[in-house]
Scaffold this active site. Structure first.
Site, PDB file in Angstrom:
ATOM      1  N   VAL A 140       0.462   1.934  -2.129  1.00 31.08           N
ATOM      2  CA  VAL A 140       0.413   1.033  -3.295  1.00 31.08           C
ATOM      3  C   VAL A 140       1.259   1.538  -4.455  1.00 31.08           C
ATOM      4  CG1 VAL A 140      -1.846   0.109  -2.664  1.00 31.08           C
ATOM      5  CG2 VAL A 140      -1.717   2.093  -4.193  1.00 31.08           C
ATOM      6  N   TYR A 199      -0.077   6.488 -10.184  1.00 33.33           N
ATOM      7  CA  TYR A 199       0.271   5.087  -9.926  1.00 33.33           C
ATOM      8  C   TYR A 199      -0.466   4.149 -10.884  1.00 33.33           C
ATOM      9  CZ  TYR A 199       1.907   6.873  -5.362  1.00 33.33           C
ATOM     10  OH  TYR A 199       2.519   7.566  -4.351  1.00 33.33           O
ATOM     11  N   ASN A 238       5.500  16.299  -1.210  1.00 33.79           N
ATOM     12  CA  ASN A 238       6.832  16.679  -1.702  1.00 33.79           C
ATOM     13  C   ASN A 238       7.066  18.185  -1.748  1.00 33.79           C
ATOM     14  OD1 ASN A 238       7.612  13.914  -2.260  1.00 33.79           O
ATOM     15  ND2 ASN A 238       6.219  14.001  -4.007  1.00 33.79           N
ATOM     16  N   LYS A 297       4.734  -0.172   2.267  1.00 25.57           N
ATOM     17  CA  LYS A 297       4.156  -0.989   1.200  1.00 25.57           C
ATOM     18  C   LYS A 297       4.817  -2.357   1.195  1.00 25.57           C
ATOM     19  CE  LYS A 297       5.906  -1.408  -2.726  1.00 25.57           C
ATOM     20  NZ  LYS A 297       6.581  -1.161  -4.014  1.00 25.57           N
ATOM     21  N   ARG A 354       4.759  -9.837   5.542  1.00 27.42           N
ATOM     22  CA  ARG A 354       5.402  -8.550   5.791  1.00 27.42           C
ATOM     23  C   ARG A 354       4.371  -7.485   6.149  1.00 27.42           C
ATOM     24  NH1 ARG A 354      10.171  -7.264   3.570  1.00 27.42           N
ATOM     25  NH2 ARG A 354      10.588  -9.479   3.868  1.00 27.42           N
ATOM     26  N   GLU A 410       3.762  -8.017   9.738  1.00 28.08           N
ATOM     27  CA  GLU A 410       4.939  -7.568  10.498  1.00 28.08           C
ATOM     28  C   GLU A 410       4.940  -6.049  10.640  1.00 28.08           C
ATOM     29  OE1 GLU A 410       9.499  -6.953   9.282  1.00 28.08           O
ATOM     30  OE2 GLU A 410       8.864  -9.062   9.233  1.00 28.08           O
ATOM     31  N   ASN A 411       4.621  -5.364   9.553  1.00 31.65           N
ATOM     32  CA  ASN A 411       4.651  -3.900   9.584  1.00 31.65           C
ATOM     33  C   ASN A 411       3.581  -3.305  10.500  1.00 31.65           C
ATOM     34  OD1 ASN A 411       6.797  -3.824   7.813  1.00 31.65           O
ATOM     35  ND2 ASN A 411       5.521  -3.483   5.994  1.00 31.65           N
TER      36      ASN A 411
END
Length: 291
Positions: free
Chosen positions: A23, A52, A139, A231, A237, A240-241
């Site tokens: 998200v 976020y 990261n 995302k 979509r 689809e993902n």
């Protein structure tokens, strides 16, 4: 969704879905409805972060979905300003309150900056207390990851990294495998940068399997046992993902994708001073920065 989402067992035995829903950059005002649609579509792994600024919306969506908490895998992250033992303890409590849960499935240190050693002690304590099912980082490049693993009591179970066909990070993935750390890919499409969706190789493989380039990228990730968190704010979509569990890429497909490697990140380079400054600037300007 024709087949169930695959799972991977983390080093402590906790099962984690191989595909989830991210998200990042979903505005607070839209996030609740977007997450509800994702849950209706079949996603059960949700990935957010304190930075976020949409954890409360994710929490509302979870409550309104009426899906049992035990069926969800909720991940959030502590950002740079929340580093340090006490700050991370507080950050954890705040995130749980916003998300409406008394435990997290996965809690991550978002960046390899600040007093993340103090934060890791907090994560270890919360993990031992049963408040977090798995702990990890995000990261962390190989040098910092190996250094952390060499100096802590409980090693990270996950490292969430930028990973896509243009930035494949083979040596880093081998290190994580050797350390027993699960790789998780954020920005699997590099947000379309570098012509990702127009790559002739991906388009040709997509035609071969009657799929889209996006589905090929996601399948490429999970076939390497890499958790992936695409995302989208569009339900079509989202569906689809998820439709990547009823086909496989063959060895030739995988080899052709491997040749798309550029060796350069498209989104974030935590070794560049300008990027480090950008990470800190994100605290003041969260809307305009990609992490």
């Amino acid at each position: 969704m024709e087949k169930q989402i695959g799972e991977v067992a983390l080093s402590n035995g906790v099962k984690m879905p191989l595909e989830g829903f991210g998200v990042f950059q979903v505005p607070e005002a839209d996030c609740e409805s977007v997450v509800l649609e994702a849950l209706e579509t079949g996603y059960r792994l949700l990935d957010t972060a304190s930075s976020y600024q949409n954890e409360a919306a994710v929490g509302r969506a979870i409550r309104n979905s009426r899906i049992p908490r035990s069926e969800l895998f909720i991940t959030t992250k502590a950002y740079i300003h929340q580093m340090g033992y006490e700050k991370t303890q507080q950050a954890f409590a705040e995130s749980c309150q916003l998300l409406g849960t008394d435990y997290l499935d996965l809690y991550l240190i978002h960046m390899p900056f600040g007093d993340y050693y103090g934060s890791w002690r907090a994560l270890e304590e919360l993990y031992k207390a049963g408040r977090i099912r798995a702990i990890g980082v995000c990261n962390f490049l190989p040098d910092r990851l190996l250094d952390l693993c060499s100096n802590v009591k409980i090693q990270p179970m996950v490292n969430q990294i930028e990973h896509h066909p243009h930035y494949q990070r083979g040596e880093e993935l081998m290190l994580m495998e050797n350390l027993g750390i699960q790789a998780e890919a954020w920005a699997p499409f590099a947000e379309g940068m570098g012509g990702m969706f127009e790559e002739p190789v991906l388009e040709k493989i997509a035609r071969k399997h009657d799929r889209t380039p996006a589905q090929i990228i996601l399948r490429w990730n999970v076939q390497q046992n890499i958790v992936v968190i695409p995302k989208s704010t569009h339900k079509a979509r989202m569906k689809e993902n998820l439709q990547i569990w009823d086909f496989s890429l063959d060895a030739e497909d995988m080899a052709r994708i491997s040749r798309l490697e550029t060796g350069r990140p498209a989104m974030l380079d935590v070794r560049r001073l300008s990027e480090v400054r950008r990470c800190y600037d994100y605290l003041q300007h969260p809307v305009v920065t990609s992490l």
